[in-house]
Design a protein around this motif. Structure first.
Motif, PDB file in Angstrom:
ATOM      1  N   GLY A  79       4.507   1.965   9.515  1.00 53.22           N
ATOM      2  CA  GLY A  79       3.125   1.850   9.062  1.00 53.22           C
ATOM      3  C   GLY A  79       3.061   1.016   7.800  1.00 53.22           C
ATOM      4  N   ASN A  80       2.573   1.614   6.706  1.00 50.03           N
ATOM      5  CA  ASN A  80       2.485   0.911   5.421  1.00 50.03           C
ATOM      6  C   ASN A  80       3.620   1.255   4.475  1.00 50.03           C
ATOM      7  OD1 ASN A  80       0.137  -0.399   6.123  1.00 50.03           O
ATOM      8  ND2 ASN A  80      -1.165   1.248   5.365  1.00 50.03           N
ATOM      9  N   THR A  81       4.598   2.011   4.941  1.00 50.40           N
ATOM     10  CA  THR A  81       5.713   2.414   4.100  1.00 50.40           C
ATOM     11  C   THR A  81       7.035   2.134   4.818  1.00 50.40           C
ATOM     12  OG1 THR A  81       6.567   4.209   2.712  1.00 50.40           O
ATOM     13  CG2 THR A  81       5.719   4.826   4.884  1.00 50.40           C
ATOM     14  N   ILE A  82       8.129   2.657   4.279  1.00 51.53           N
ATOM     15  CA  ILE A  82       9.441   2.445   4.892  1.00 51.53           C
ATOM     16  C   ILE A  82       9.842   3.694   5.672  1.00 51.53           C
ATOM     17  CG2 ILE A  82      10.194   0.718   3.236  1.00 51.53           C
ATOM     18  CD1 ILE A  82      11.667   2.869   1.676  1.00 51.53           C
ATOM     19  N   PRO A  83      10.724   3.569   6.671  1.00 49.15           N
ATOM     20  CA  PRO A  83      11.056   4.721   7.514  1.00 49.15           C
ATOM     21  C   PRO A  83      11.833   5.835   6.805  1.00 49.15           C
ATOM     22  CG  PRO A  83      12.006   2.690   8.416  1.00 49.15           C
ATOM     23  CD  PRO A  83      11.298   2.332   7.171  1.00 49.15           C
ATOM     24  N   HIS A  84      12.667   5.500   5.823  1.00 51.75           N
ATOM     25  CA  HIS A  84      13.471   6.525   5.152  1.00 51.75           C
ATOM     26  C   HIS A  84      13.881   6.042   3.764  1.00 51.75           C
ATOM     27  CE1 HIS A  84      17.154   4.190   5.981  1.00 51.75           C
ATOM     28  NE2 HIS A  84      16.597   3.934   7.159  1.00 51.75           N
ATOM     29  N   GLU A  85      14.412   6.958   2.977  1.00 50.22           N
ATOM     30  CA  GLU A  85      14.886   6.634   1.631  1.00 50.22           C
ATOM     31  C   GLU A  85      16.179   5.818   1.724  1.00 50.22           C
ATOM     32  OE1 GLU A  85      16.721   9.193  -2.046  1.00 50.22           O
ATOM     33  OE2 GLU A  85      14.959  10.010  -1.024  1.00 50.22           O
ATOM     34  N   ALA A 102       0.318   7.791   2.526  1.00 53.78           N
ATOM     35  CA  ALA A 102      -0.763   6.803   2.427  1.00 53.78           C
ATOM     36  C   ALA A 102      -1.610   7.069   1.198  1.00 53.78           C
ATOM     37  CB  ALA A 102      -1.626   6.856   3.678  1.00 53.78           C
ATOM     38  N   GLY A 103      -1.981   5.993   0.493  1.00 50.46           N
ATOM     39  CA  GLY A 103      -2.798   6.102  -0.695  1.00 50.46           C
ATOM     40  C   GLY A 103      -2.014   6.130  -1.991  1.00 50.46           C
ATOM     41  N   THR A 104      -0.683   6.206  -1.909  1.00 51.72           N
ATOM     42  CA  THR A 104       0.148   6.247  -3.115  1.00 51.72           C
ATOM     43  C   THR A 104       0.143   4.914  -3.841  1.00 51.72           C
ATOM     44  OG1 THR A 104       1.595   7.869  -2.070  1.00 51.72           O
ATOM     45  CG2 THR A 104       2.470   6.716  -3.992  1.00 51.72           C
ATOM     46  N   GLY A 105       0.211   3.825  -3.092  1.00 52.35           N
ATOM     47  CA  GLY A 105       0.282   2.495  -3.691  1.00 52.35           C
ATOM     48  C   GLY A 105       1.720   2.079  -3.928  1.00 52.35           C
ATOM     49  N   VAL A 106       1.884   0.948  -4.587  1.00 52.48           N
ATOM     50  CA  VAL A 106       3.215   0.429  -4.886  1.00 52.48           C
ATOM     51  C   VAL A 106       3.584   0.856  -6.295  1.00 52.48           C
ATOM     52  CG1 VAL A 106       4.611  -1.641  -5.170  1.00 52.48           C
ATOM     53  CG2 VAL A 106       2.916  -1.537  -3.352  1.00 52.48           C
ATOM     54  N   ILE A 107       4.559   1.756  -6.396  1.00 50.02           N
ATOM     55  CA  ILE A 107       5.069   2.190  -7.692  1.00 50.02           C
ATOM     56  C   ILE A 107       6.420   1.519  -7.855  1.00 50.02           C
ATOM     57  CG2 ILE A 107       5.782   4.156  -9.087  1.00 50.02           C
ATOM     58  CD1 ILE A 107       3.812   5.847  -7.382  1.00 50.02           C
ATOM     59  N   GLU A 117       5.728  -6.199  -2.194  1.00 43.38           N
ATOM     60  CA  GLU A 117       4.401  -6.708  -1.833  1.00 43.38           C
ATOM     61  C   GLU A 117       4.500  -7.889  -0.876  1.00 43.38           C
ATOM     62  OE1 GLU A 117       2.521  -7.413  -5.596  1.00 43.38           O
ATOM     63  OE2 GLU A 117       1.812  -5.332  -5.762  1.00 43.38           O
ATOM     64  N   ALA A 118       5.501  -8.749  -1.045  1.00 44.76           N
ATOM     65  CA  ALA A 118       5.681  -9.875  -0.125  1.00 44.76           C
ATOM     66  C   ALA A 118       6.021  -9.384   1.273  1.00 44.76           C
ATOM     67  CB  ALA A 118       6.761 -10.815  -0.634  1.00 44.76           C
ATOM     68  N   ALA A 119       6.726  -8.246   1.358  1.00 45.25           N
ATOM     69  CA  ALA A 119       7.083  -7.679   2.659  1.00 45.25           C
ATOM     70  C   ALA A 119       5.899  -6.991   3.325  1.00 45.25           C
ATOM     71  CB  ALA A 119       8.232  -6.691   2.501  1.00 45.25           C
ATOM     72  N   GLY A 120       4.855  -6.687   2.583  1.00 43.00           N
ATOM     73  CA  GLY A 120       3.677  -6.045   3.158  1.00 43.00           C
ATOM     74  C   GLY A 120       3.713  -4.532   3.086  1.00 43.00           C
ATOM     75  N   ILE A 121       4.551  -3.981   2.232  1.00 38.76           N
ATOM     76  CA  ILE A 121       4.621  -2.529   2.059  1.00 38.76           C
ATOM     77  C   ILE A 121       3.585  -2.140   1.003  1.00 38.76           C
ATOM     78  CG2 ILE A 121       6.096  -0.598   1.394  1.00 38.76           C
ATOM     79  CD1 ILE A 121       8.487  -2.376   2.213  1.00 38.76           C
ATOM     80  N   SER A 122       2.678  -1.214   1.354  1.00 42.13           N
ATOM     81  CA  SER A 122       1.612  -0.857   0.415  1.00 42.13           C
ATOM     82  C   SER A 122       1.751   0.550  -0.145  1.00 42.13           C
ATOM     83  CB  SER A 122       0.247  -1.012   1.083  1.00 42.13           C
ATOM     84  OG  SER A 122       0.170  -0.192   2.222  1.00 42.13           O
ATOM     85  N   ASP A 123       2.648   1.379   0.406  1.00 39.25           N
ATOM     86  CA  ASP A 123       2.877   2.732  -0.107  1.00 39.25           C
ATOM     87  C   ASP A 123       4.378   2.964  -0.241  1.00 39.25           C
ATOM     88  OD1 ASP A 123       0.115   3.653  -0.105  1.00 39.25           O
ATOM     89  OD2 ASP A 123       0.266   3.537   2.071  1.00 39.25           O
TER      90      ASP A 123
END
Length: 166
Positions: A79-85, A102-107, A117-123
């Motif tokens: 989705g908007n994040t990565i599959p695992h740590e 979802a809704g966390t943003g890029v920390i 951000e270039a990869a398109g990860i938003s959370d």
């Protein structure tokens, strides 16, 4: 490691992460040169980085963009994040990448933020450990993102259906 991707078919965005000026002292004075660390990505799981060096800043950035386009890789997203740590390592740099709801943003800090951000990860939540050198941090973040595997990839390796993994 993921296979490389052709950049000519993609709509890529570019971001200069670090610009470094170095000088060489010679008999007649100082000679200034510049190096630019650039990250490019399509915002949909494809990202790459490159280093360009020149005696002029615009030339260094252009060379960095060309180098980054030669080293594009596709990363696994959930989705908007990565599959695992995952913990990315390069040199003395360590970058911890954690999925976020979802809704966390890029920390993330500056160098890792540009890659994410270039990869398109938003959370996502990230932390740079040990080194803060932008070149090594970007390389560590890319190594961590390239080592991500989603459920389908793991099920193929293990030989069991993806729905039985969880």
């Amino acid at each position: 490691m993921a296979k490389l991707i052709d950049a000519s078919t993609l709509e890529l965005s570019e971001k200069v992460v670090a610009l470094n000026r170095v000088s060489k002292t010679v008999k007649g004075g100082r000679i200034m040169k510049f190096s630019a660390l650039v990250v490019v990505g399509d915002g949909n799981g494809i990202v790459g980085y490159g280093l360009g060096k020149s005696s002029e800043v615009p030339d260094a950035i252009r060379k960095g963009i060309e180098d980054a386009k030669k080293h594009l890789v596709k990363i696994s997203l959930d989705g908007n994040t990565i599959p695992h740590e995952v913990l990315g390592k390069f040199g003395a740099a360590r970058v911890l990448l954690k999925p976020a709801p979802a809704g966390t943003g890029v920390i993330a800090g500056g160098a890792v933020r540009a890659v994410v951000e270039a990869a398109g990860i938003s959370d996502i939540r990230t932390k740079c450990l040990r080194s803060s050198n932008p070149q090594n941090v970007v390389s560590a973040a890319m190594q961590g993102l390239c080592s991500l595997r989603d459920a389908q990839q793991v099920s193929l390796v293990r030989g069991i259906p993806a729905d039985e993994l969880r």
